[in-house]
Design a protein around this motif. Structure first.
Motif, short mmCIF file in Angstrom:
data_model
loop_
_atom_site.label_atom_id
_atom_site.label_comp_id
_atom_site.label_asym_id
_atom_site.label_seq_id
_atom_site.Cartn_x
_atom_site.Cartn_y
_atom_site.Cartn_z
N VAL A 166 0.62 -1.16 -0.26
CA VAL A 166 -0.14 0.13 -0.01
C VAL A 166 0.89 1.35 -0.06
N LYS A 167 2.15 1.35 0.59
CA LYS A 167 2.71 2.27 0.72
C LYS A 167 3.60 2.61 -0.54
N MET A 168 3.83 1.67 -1.28
CA MET A 168 4.44 1.83 -2.48
C MET A 168 3.39 2.20 -3.63
N LYS A 169 2.17 1.70 -3.56
CA LYS A 169 1.22 1.95 -4.38
C LYS A 169 1.09 3.72 -4.02
N GLU A 170 0.88 4.13 -2.78
CA GLU A 170 0.67 5.39 -2.58
C GLU A 170 2.09 6.40 -3.10
N ARG A 171 3.05 6.01 -3.16
CA ARG A 171 4.13 6.57 -3.77
C ARG A 171 4.06 6.81 -5.10
N LEU A 172 3.67 5.68 -5.69
CA LEU A 172 3.65 5.55 -7.29
C LEU A 172 2.33 6.55 -7.69
N GLU A 173 1.22 6.60 -6.87
CA GLU A 173 0.25 7.34 -7.31
C GLU A 173 0.72 9.09 -7.16
N LYS A 174 1.32 9.15 -6.10
CA LYS A 174 2.01 10.46 -5.69
C LYS A 174 2.76 11.12 -6.91
N CYS A 175 3.41 10.13 -7.24
CA CYS A 175 4.34 10.45 -8.54
C CYS A 175 3.56 10.59 -9.70
N LEU A 176 2.52 9.92 -10.03
CA LEU A 176 1.91 10.01 -11.29
C LEU A 176 0.86 11.25 -11.08
N VAL A 177 0.74 11.77 -9.90
CA VAL A 177 -0.19 13.09 -10.14
C VAL A 177 0.74 14.28 -10.26
N CYS A 178 2.16 14.26 -10.12
CA CYS A 178 3.04 15.33 -10.30
C CYS A 178 2.92 15.81 -11.58
N GLU A 179 3.53 16.94 -11.89
CA GLU A 179 3.56 17.62 -13.00
C GLU A 179 4.42 16.94 -14.10
N GLN A 180 4.41 17.19 -15.33
CA GLN A 180 5.21 16.64 -16.28
C GLN A 180 6.73 17.02 -15.96
N GLY A 181 7.54 16.10 -16.28
CA GLY A 181 9.10 16.34 -16.12
C GLY A 181 9.47 15.53 -14.89
N TRP A 182 10.61 15.95 -13.93
CA TRP A 182 11.11 15.19 -13.00
C TRP A 182 9.85 14.90 -11.99
N ASN A 183 9.92 13.66 -11.70
CA ASN A 183 8.90 13.61 -10.39
C ASN A 183 9.70 13.26 -9.32
N TYR A 184 9.70 14.21 -8.41
CA TYR A 184 10.42 14.11 -7.20
C TYR A 184 9.50 15.03 -6.29
N THR A 185 9.50 14.82 -4.86
CA THR A 185 8.97 15.57 -3.94
C THR A 185 9.83 16.68 -3.52
N PRO A 186 9.37 18.13 -3.43
CA PRO A 186 10.26 19.26 -3.26
C PRO A 186 10.94 18.90 -2.02
N THR A 187 12.22 18.89 -1.75
CA THR A 187 13.04 18.94 -0.57
C THR A 187 13.27 20.21 0.30
N ASN A 188 13.24 21.32 -0.89
CA ASN A 188 13.59 22.62 -0.58
C ASN A 188 12.62 23.09 0.44
N SER A 189 12.91 23.64 1.89
CA SER A 189 12.07 23.89 2.86
C SER A 189 11.17 25.28 2.27
N LYS A 190 11.77 26.03 1.74
CA LYS A 190 10.98 27.23 0.98
C LYS A 190 9.67 26.76 -0.14
N LEU A 191 9.97 25.82 -0.60
CA LEU A 191 8.81 25.46 -1.36
C LEU A 191 7.78 24.63 -0.78
N TYR A 192 8.27 24.11 0.44
CA TYR A 192 7.27 23.32 1.17
C TYR A 192 6.47 24.07 1.84
#
Length: 121
Positions: free
Chosen positions: A51-77
């Motif tokens: 379930v955790k893996m599916k949630e990560r994949l779904e989260k990546c698929l929802v991201c915009e086109q291009g590099w799929n990563y979660t922002p680690t920059n605290s300002k963006l967060y």
């Protein structure tokens, strides 16, 4: 003939009773239940990981086109968090204002119709 206190009811008045299931347990079966619990916990852990893996994949698929990563920059967060909180606050104000507005409008219409009814007689 001796008197008997046993009363026999006809078949249609008898209440069916569920008998409890009795299960025999032996001393040698004691370890098996522990193994079953361990096996069930392993299956549960595996499913949680899936379930955790599916949630990560779904989260990546929802991201915009291009590099799929979660922002680690605290300002963006914090910008995303602030924008989300602001949107929720505006939605709350909109719901409260709408509720109060519809209440006032409903009362106004009721008073207007009541005054028309009273003045027409």
């Amino acid at each position: 003939m001796a008197s008997s206190s046993i009363v026999i009811f006809p078949a249609k008045f008898r209440i069916p009773q569920k008998l409890p299931k009795i299960r025999a347990q032996f001393y040698r079966d004691e370890g098996k239940s522990r193994h079953v619990v361990d096996a069930n916990l392993q299956v549960l852990r595996g499913r949680i990981e899936e379930v955790k893996m599916k949630e990560r994949l779904e989260k990546c698929l929802v991201c915009e086109q291009g590099w799929n990563y979660t922002p680690t920059n605290s300002k963006l967060y914090y910008e995303k968090k602030h924008k989300k909180q602001l949107d929720e606050f505006v939605e709350l104000i909109w719901m409260v204002g709408g509720t109060i507005g519809f209440t006032i409008l409903g009362c106004f219409i009721c008073l207007y119709l009541t005054s028309l009814l009273i003045n027409s007689f």
